[in-house]
Scaffold this motif. Structure first.
Motif, PDB file in Angstrom:
ATOM      1  N   ALA A  63     -59.475  -7.469   9.470  1.00 29.67           N
ATOM      2  CA  ALA A  63     -60.869  -7.430   9.135  1.00 29.67           C
ATOM      3  C   ALA A  63     -61.164  -6.700   8.004  1.00 29.67           C
ATOM      4  O   ALA A  63     -62.162  -7.116   7.046  1.00 29.67           O
ATOM      5  N   LEU A  64     -60.522  -5.546   7.961  1.00 27.75           N
ATOM      6  CA  LEU A  64     -60.720  -4.725   6.733  1.00 27.75           C
ATOM      7  C   LEU A  64     -60.301  -5.337   5.355  1.00 27.75           C
ATOM      8  O   LEU A  64     -60.978  -5.467   4.416  1.00 27.75           O
ATOM      9  N   SER A  65     -59.179  -6.131   5.529  1.00 28.59           N
ATOM     10  CA  SER A  65     -58.457  -6.580   4.119  1.00 28.59           C
ATOM     11  C   SER A  65     -59.584  -7.915   3.848  1.00 28.59           C
ATOM     12  O   SER A  65     -59.210  -8.311   2.549  1.00 28.59           O
ATOM     13  N   ALA A  66     -60.334  -8.497   4.588  1.00 26.16           N
ATOM     14  CA  ALA A  66     -61.107  -9.481   4.280  1.00 26.16           C
ATOM     15  C   ALA A  66     -62.341  -9.141   3.683  1.00 26.16           C
ATOM     16  O   ALA A  66     -62.919 -10.040   2.972  1.00 26.16           O
ATOM     17  N   ILE A  67     -62.674  -7.710   3.649  1.00 19.78           N
ATOM     18  CA  ILE A  67     -63.760  -7.321   2.799  1.00 19.78           C
ATOM     19  C   ILE A  67     -63.689  -7.532   1.299  1.00 19.78           C
ATOM     20  O   ILE A  67     -62.553  -7.033   0.969  1.00 19.78           O
ATOM     21  N   PRO A  68     -64.529  -7.999   0.352  1.00 18.38           N
ATOM     22  CA  PRO A  68     -64.503  -8.100  -0.764  1.00 18.38           C
ATOM     23  C   PRO A  68     -63.950  -6.792  -1.451  1.00 18.38           C
ATOM     24  O   PRO A  68     -64.594  -5.959  -1.187  1.00 18.38           O
ATOM     25  N   GLY A  69     -63.138  -7.102  -2.272  1.00 15.03           N
ATOM     26  CA  GLY A  69     -62.698  -5.712  -3.183  1.00 15.03           C
ATOM     27  C   GLY A  69     -61.728  -4.783  -2.548  1.00 15.03           C
ATOM     28  O   GLY A  69     -60.905  -3.951  -2.964  1.00 15.03           O
ATOM     29  N   VAL A  70     -61.201  -4.974  -1.136  1.00 20.67           N
ATOM     30  CA  VAL A  70     -60.263  -4.436  -0.318  1.00 20.67           C
ATOM     31  C   VAL A  70     -58.909  -4.896  -0.743  1.00 20.67           C
ATOM     32  O   VAL A  70     -58.810  -6.205  -0.453  1.00 20.67           O
ATOM     33  N   THR A  71     -58.068  -4.344  -1.135  1.00 19.77           N
ATOM     34  CA  THR A  71     -56.695  -4.858  -1.368  1.00 19.77           C
ATOM     35  C   THR A  71     -55.632  -4.579  -0.387  1.00 19.77           C
ATOM     36  O   THR A  71     -54.523  -5.110  -0.212  1.00 19.77           O
ATOM     37  N   GLY A  72     -55.835  -3.657   0.437  1.00 19.65           N
ATOM     38  CA  GLY A  72     -54.900  -3.069   1.481  1.00 19.65           C
ATOM     39  C   GLY A  72     -55.479  -2.098   2.650  1.00 19.65           C
ATOM     40  O   GLY A  72     -56.543  -1.668   2.080  1.00 19.65           O
ATOM     41  N   ALA A  73     -55.036  -2.123   3.663  1.00 21.51           N
ATOM     42  CA  ALA A  73     -55.633  -1.501   4.727  1.00 21.51           C
ATOM     43  C   ALA A  73     -54.628  -1.036   5.924  1.00 21.51           C
ATOM     44  O   ALA A  73     -53.422  -1.571   6.248  1.00 21.51           O
ATOM     45  N   ALA A  74     -54.562   0.198   6.451  1.00 26.52           N
ATOM     46  CA  ALA A  74     -53.837   0.508   7.313  1.00 26.52           C
ATOM     47  C   ALA A  74     -54.554   1.520   8.585  1.00 26.52           C
ATOM     48  O   ALA A  74     -55.465   2.077   8.261  1.00 26.52           O
ATOM     49  N   VAL A  75     -54.255   1.002   9.597  1.00 29.90           N
ATOM     50  CA  VAL A  75     -55.019   1.806  10.973  1.00 29.90           C
ATOM     51  C   VAL A  75     -54.025   2.458  11.816  1.00 29.90           C
ATOM     52  O   VAL A  75     -52.886   1.765  11.951  1.00 29.90           O
ATOM     53  N   ALA A  76     -54.222   3.534  12.409  1.00 32.36           N
ATOM     54  CA  ALA A  76     -53.318   4.147  13.394  1.00 32.36           C
ATOM     55  C   ALA A  76     -54.447   5.345  14.191  1.00 32.36           C
ATOM     56  O   ALA A  76     -55.575   5.544  13.843  1.00 32.36           O
ATOM     57  N   GLY A  77     -53.702   5.483  15.311  1.00 27.61           N
ATOM     58  CA  GLY A  77     -54.348   6.444  16.050  1.00 27.61           C
ATOM     59  C   GLY A  77     -54.238   7.861  15.853  1.00 27.61           C
ATOM     60  O   GLY A  77     -52.990   8.165  15.754  1.00 27.61           O
ATOM     61  N   VAL A  78     -54.976   8.520  15.680  1.00 29.31           N
ATOM     62  CA  VAL A  78     -54.763  10.216  15.313  1.00 29.31           C
ATOM     63  C   VAL A  78     -55.504  10.891  16.508  1.00 29.31           C
ATOM     64  O   VAL A  78     -56.790  10.958  16.628  1.00 29.31           O
ATOM     65  N   GLY A  79     -54.763  11.465  17.289  1.00 30.65           N
ATOM     66  CA  GLY A  79     -55.285  12.280  18.565  1.00 30.65           C
ATOM     67  C   GLY A  79     -56.134  11.138  19.315  1.00 30.65           C
ATOM     68  O   GLY A  79     -55.543  10.172  19.892  1.00 30.65           O
ATOM     69  N   GLU A  80     -57.405  11.444  19.644  1.00 25.13           N
ATOM     70  CA  GLU A  80     -58.062  10.597  20.456  1.00 25.13           C
ATOM     71  C   GLU A  80     -59.253   9.617  19.497  1.00 25.13           C
ATOM     72  O   GLU A  80     -59.932   8.910  19.901  1.00 25.13           O
ATOM     73  N   ALA A  81     -58.636   9.652  18.226  1.00 23.65           N
ATOM     74  CA  ALA A  81     -59.697   8.820  17.355  1.00 23.65           C
ATOM     75  C   ALA A  81     -58.663   7.746  16.660  1.00 23.65           C
ATOM     76  O   ALA A  81     -57.617   7.905  16.499  1.00 23.65           O
ATOM     77  N   LEU A  82     -59.385   6.847  16.397  1.00 22.92           N
ATOM     78  CA  LEU A  82     -58.747   5.665  15.524  1.00 22.92           C
ATOM     79  C   LEU A  82     -59.115   5.826  13.999  1.00 22.92           C
ATOM     80  O   LEU A  82     -60.437   5.878  13.546  1.00 22.92           O
ATOM     81  N   VAL A  83     -58.125   5.957  13.194  1.00 22.03           N
ATOM     82  CA  VAL A  83     -58.221   6.130  11.522  1.00 22.03           C
ATOM     83  C   VAL A  83     -57.806   4.918  10.753  1.00 22.03           C
ATOM     84  O   VAL A  83     -56.799   4.529  10.967  1.00 22.03           O
ATOM     85  N   ALA A  84     -58.599   4.789   9.963  1.00 22.75           N
ATOM     86  CA  ALA A  84     -58.328   3.579   9.043  1.00 22.75           C
ATOM     87  C   ALA A  84     -58.222   4.105   7.575  1.00 22.75           C
ATOM     88  O   ALA A  84     -59.136   4.757   6.971  1.00 22.75           O
ATOM     89  N   TRP A  85     -57.197   3.706   6.573  1.00 23.51           N
ATOM     90  CA  TRP A  85     -57.029   3.945   5.431  1.00 23.51           C
ATOM     91  C   TRP A  85     -57.181   2.615   4.518  1.00 23.51           C
ATOM     92  O   TRP A  85     -56.556   1.446   4.888  1.00 23.51           O
ATOM     93  N   VAL A  86     -58.119   2.555   3.413  1.00 27.86           N
ATOM     94  CA  VAL A  86     -58.416   1.485   2.778  1.00 27.86           C
ATOM     95  C   VAL A  86     -57.980   1.556   1.210  1.00 27.86           C
ATOM     96  O   VAL A  86     -58.357   2.545   0.656  1.00 27.86           O
ATOM     97  N   GLU A  87     -57.307   0.858   0.604  1.00 30.43           N
ATOM     98  CA  GLU A  87     -56.985   0.798  -0.733  1.00 30.43           C
ATOM     99  C   GLU A  87     -57.936  -0.673  -1.338  1.00 30.43           C
ATOM    100  O   GLU A  87     -58.074  -1.441  -0.813  1.00 30.43           O
ATOM    101  N   SER A  88     -58.802   0.026  -2.296  1.00 35.55           N
ATOM    102  CA  SER A  88     -59.763  -0.889  -3.150  1.00 35.55           C
ATOM    103  C   SER A  88     -59.789  -0.248  -4.561  1.00 35.55           C
ATOM    104  O   SER A  88     -59.895   0.969  -4.543  1.00 35.55           O
ATOM    105  N   ASP A  89     -60.086  -1.177  -5.527  1.00 33.58           N
ATOM    106  CA  ASP A  89     -60.491  -0.920  -6.884  1.00 33.58           C
ATOM    107  C   ASP A  89     -61.785  -0.770  -7.012  1.00 33.58           C
ATOM    108  O   ASP A  89     -62.408  -0.301  -8.014  1.00 33.58           O
ATOM    109  N   CYS A  90     -62.734  -1.419  -6.178  1.00 38.28           N
ATOM    110  CA  CYS A  90     -64.089  -1.611  -6.306  1.00 38.28           C
ATOM    111  C   CYS A  90     -65.093  -1.321  -5.139  1.00 38.28           C
ATOM    112  O   CYS A  90     -66.039  -0.987  -5.226  1.00 38.28           O
ATOM    113  N   ALA A  91     -64.549  -1.627  -4.157  1.00 44.64           N
ATOM    114  CA  ALA A  91     -65.356  -1.475  -2.642  1.00 44.64           C
ATOM    115  C   ALA A  91     -65.617   0.058  -2.591  1.00 44.64           C
ATOM    116  O   ALA A  91     -64.603   0.892  -2.412  1.00 44.64           O
TER     117      ALA A  91
END
Length: 429
Positions: free
Chosen positions: A393-421
């Motif tokens: 879903a994150l990778s489908a956002i215009p301008g996003v070229t990569g994404a990674a998601v992981a659980g950190v403790g009790e939270a869900l954390v996303a890392w997004v790579e983009s040149d313009c978003a």
């Protein structure tokens, strides 16, 4: 196994309780008490209103409602007619609320109701009729899982597994008509079916509120003030609570949805009765129960409830570990409009229908121990989440070229790579 048609199990439980103790307290909703007779009358009249709107057996009714007497009455009214209910979390973002409604073939969508016994109720009252005889293997409710990810899966669950679940849980809890059952979980979380159901099954009082203060000391004080005897609590909340401050009224605590840390289970087991339950949404909430002990040292699954079969399908090179498969009347009918996913998870071997859980378990002399997932799926606050779906879903956002998601403790954390978003645009999408 063929089961005889009769009123839906939860409706039958309601009628038993209303005949046995008509003036007794069925629901304590923020101090507003609804008797069993009043609840039965409200359910019958709401069913009449549904029928006037064209709801028939086999239809689905969406409920976008908070915890409360209204949700219970309108969910049971659907069952009264042989229809299924679809709980939608009012707190979910609008886009996430809309997807299930578009996919679920909804006949009637009830938004937010107030004042069950007030003038608003008359808008939802119709001529009462006898409850419909319901095939046990017809749909009871539709729950959408992984709601925070790309395309939620709609799990269609029948009535067939409810009697076994509620009988086993009521017995394990030791619940009686004098019991007071806490309901604080979201209606869109399938454990709410268990909380509502055990109260109906035992003729106990369901205690709920739209305004729980979850700070540890005020929360425990509120449970004592309202006389709660049984509480189904998320592990993330239980570990923040001090068992020494538990109110005298509280007799049993149940935890499930995700593993609870052993120290918390040991501490609470020294204070009162603790039940740790295991079960996927695809198997009617809960399939096994373990009783907590003061020396708890494993993620024990406990004993399967009556009517549930478990097997451990071996994995190559894994020794005593394998994938847990489940069979029995508890199994869901499948995934809504997704025959491929249904065929991948539900399969028949030698005439027995099994659900492949995707959970890795280990066989030990004392029983089965949960070891984690075979895939990347995570439990976040009790909800199963697929990181790869969020990444897609994150990778489908215009301008996003990569994404990674992981659980950190009790939270869900996303890392997004983009040149313009920008971060703001990603959050908005």
């Amino acid at each position: 196994m063929s089961l005889p048609a009769s009123p839906a199990p939860l409706v039958a439980a309601l009628l038993r309780a209303s005949e046995r103790d008509p003036g007794g307290a069925a629901i304590d909703d923020d101090g507003e008490v609804t008797s069993w007779r009043a609840l039965a009358d409200a359910v019958a009249q709401a069913a009449g209103w549904y029928a006037s709107r064209g709801v028939r057996s086999g239809d689905r009714v969406a409920l976008l409602l908070p915890n409360g007497a209204e949700f219970v009455a309108l969910a049971l009214a659907a069952h009264w007619l042989g229809a299924a209910f679809v709980p939608i979390a009012p707190s979910a973002p609008a886009a996430r609320r809309g997807r299930p409604l578009r996919r679920a073939d909804i006949q009637t969508h009830v938004l937010v109701l107030t004042a069950l016994d007030g003038p608003e109720r008359r808008r939802f009252a119709g001529p009462a009729s006898a409850p419909t005889e319901t095939d046990p293997h017809s749909p009871a409710y539709l729950i959408f899982t992984s709601g925070s990810t790309g395309r939620p899966k709609g799990v269609l669950v029948s009535h067939a597994g409810l009697p076994g679940l509620l009988t086993a849980q009521s017995a394990a809890i030791g619940l009686t008509r004098q019991g007071r059952v806490l309901w604080m979980l979201s209606p869109a979380f399938d454990a709410s079916v268990s909380d509502i159901g055990v109260a109906l099954w035992a003729g106990a009082t369901l205690v709920t509120s739209a305004r729980w203060d979850l700070r540890p000391a005020p929360f425990l004080a509120a449970l004592g003030a309202r006389g709660v005897t049984y509480a189904d609590l998320p592990p993330a909340l239980l570990r923040r609570l001090d068992p020494a401050l538990a109110p005298a009224s509280l007799v049993t605590v149940l935890v499930g949805g995700e593993p609870c840390d052993f120290g918390t289970l040991r501490a609470w087991s020294r204070r009162l009765r603790v039940l740790s339950v295991y079960g996927p949404t695809e198997a009617t909430v809960c399939v096994s129960i373990a009783v907590g002990t003061s020396d708890w040292d494993r993620a024990w699954l406990g004993e399967p409830i009556a009517g549930v079969q478990m097997r451990v399908a071996p994995l190559s090179g894994e020794g005593s570990s394998g994938e847990l498969w489940i069979a029995g009347d508890c199994l869901a009918l499948g995934y809504l409009d997704d025959p491929e996913a249904t065929a991948a998870r539900f399969l028949v071997e030698e005439g027995v229908r099994w659900y492949r859980t995707g959970d890795r378990v280990r066989v030990e002399p004392r029983g089965l121990v949960f070891e984690g997932r075979l895939d990347r799926q995570l439990k976040v606050r009790g909800r199963l989440v697929a990181p790869e779906e969020i990444e897609a879903a994150l990778s489908a956002i215009p301008g996003v070229t990569g994404a990674a998601v992981a659980g950190v403790g009790e939270a869900l954390v996303a890392w997004v790579e983009s040149d313009c978003a920008s971060p703001e645009s990603v959050r908005a999408d």
